[in-house]
Design an enzyme around this catalytic site. Structure first.
Site: not given
Length: 446
Positions: A41-43, A428
């Site tokens: 689930y989610g890949g 900076h």
């Protein structure tokens, strides 16, 4: 057998597919998302690739104990998996179907879950099954519990004392850097005699020497003979020898996940590498069937899968202007220490293609922030078009290079002259202000 009908069928829960499902559901369209494993689930990215690997890489760089890092990673990934499930399951127009999908025609898919069989049809079908590791046909490699792909390696709970890696590509280097940081003895073996052959030689030499300084041993130009228990037998310089391991990682590439999909029952064509053939609009050779992400080939990244969604959004409900042809500027990152980030041409590619360029080059040690954080190793290179001062490409081997490369890619996409970056006011002390110096006249290589 029951049959369910939907406006949209999405096979596989990758980044592009889940984003598309959410978008279509918000329009009130019915969507069925078929996923064979609840662990996915989610890949791929969330569960077995980008996120867990980068989680462990960052903990490695911070000196965390591996067992503790692995436990924390598992908890983190479980939360993401759960969140992604409910991201779609809680949508009124989305139906989650767990099971193995197999096409029986251009419009129809059978889903198998144990002994249960379900038939589903869709007016539109999107294939989003991703890619899987390539495991060479080598004697003794299969069914050895200590031979792992990246998926299994990320699930380890204890650190291997001796990790041997087959392959010296980018995935290999990330794991080598990670486990060296955790204190494993890492050996990387590769068939090729040249290290990172597509990279500029000076960059490749820096990467290799920095990894070797962290304890990674590279043995190149070897051939793999067989695996027997905890030994990998190789031929090196004409001599047969054995390399012992606790765990052996097979990192020899990935291939499109099309096997078992039943595409032979459709009009969907595959190329010689087993990838689904698509147009610039992601259309397959079957009407109203599209392919998303790794399964159609090309760069295998989460962010390109997300861009596939943008293409489909444009094609289905936009002005149809966005296509794969727009993906002309694409950054890549290798999460070693320091990171290796690239976009566009490097010097080797430009020379091979006969493309004229101006070269700007600088050591990372010239950047104040890099010295402040005690990471002065690295090298910055950029190629500029002498005709119009636009940037042709850059290689940033330096801390935070994976972040800074996005400034370069944006400048390339918008065709800004390099002088805009050279003269821009950066804060900076930061890593990004190093770009001021990189493009200064004093760093141009004549």
């Amino acid at each position: 057998m029951n049959t369910l009908n939907f406006t949209n069928l999405i096979v596989g829960w990758g980044k592009g597919g889940k984003t598309l499902a959410k978008f279509l559901a918000a329009r009130g369209e019915s969507v069925a998302l078929i996923e064979q494993s609840p662990k996915m689930y989610g890949g791929t990215c969330i569960n077995i690739a980008c996120i867990p690997s980068k989680f462990l890489i960052t903990r490695s760089e911070r000196g965390m104990d591996f067992a503790k890092a692995a436990e924390s990673k598992a908890e983190f990934i479980a939360k993401l998996n759960h969140k992604n499930y409910h991201l779609l399951a809680d949508e009124e127009c989305v139906t989650i179907i767990n099971g193995r999908a197999r096409f029986t025609s251009n419009r129809e898919i059978e889903v198998t879950a144990g002994d249960d069989l379900l038939r589903v049809t869709g007016e539109r079908i999107f294939i989003n099954t991703g890619a899987t590791p390539i495991v060479p046909d080598l004697a003794g490699l299969a069914d050895n519990p200590n031979v792992l792909t990246s998926t299994e390696l990320l699930d380890l709970k204890e650190k291997p004392e001796q990790l041997v890696i087959m392959g010296a590509g980018f995935i290999s280097l990330e794991f080598a850097s990670m486990f060296a940081g955790f204190g494993s003895k890492v050996t990387v073996l590769d068939l090729r005699s040249e290290f990172l052959p597509r990279e500029d030689e000076d960059v490749a030499q820096r990467v290799r020497s920095d990894l070797e300084a962290r304890g990674v041993d590279f043995r190149l130009g070897v051939t793999f003979d067989k695996v027997a228990e905890n030994e990998l037998f190789i031929t090196e310089n004409g001599t047969k020898t054995a390399v012992k391991f606790d765990k052996l990682l097979v990192a020899t590439g990935r291939k499109a996940s099309t096997e078992g999909l039943g595409l032979e029952n459709t009009d969907i064509e595959l190329n010689g590498r087993g990838e689904i053939v698509v147009t610039d609009k992601l259309e397959t050779t079957a009407e109203n069937v599209w392919a998303i992400g790794d399964v159609h080939g090309g760069p295998q990244f989460t962010y390109t899968s997300l861009d596939d969604f943008r293409i489909l959004q444009s094609q289905l409900y936009g002005d149809q202007s966005r296509t794969l042809a727009d993906r002309d500027v694409l950054s890549t990152n290798v999460f070693i220490e320091p990171s290796l980030a690239e976009v566009g041409l490097n010097e080797k590619a430009a020379k091979t293609a006969g493309i004229p360029y101006r070269l700007f080059k600088m050591d990372t040690s010239a950047i104040v922030k890099a010295n402040l954080i005690a990471q002065p190793q690295g090298l910055l290179k950029a190629l500029v078009n002498p005709a119009d001062d636009t940037i042709l490409g850059a290689t940033l081997y330096m801390p935070e290079g994976h972040e800074i490369i996005n400034l370069i890619s944006l400048a390339m996409k918008t065709k800004l002259p390099y002088t805009m970056i050279r003269d821009h006011i950066f804060t900076h002390p930061t890593i990004s202000e190093g770009l001021n110096d990189l493009f200064a006249a004093g760093n141009e290589v004549k």
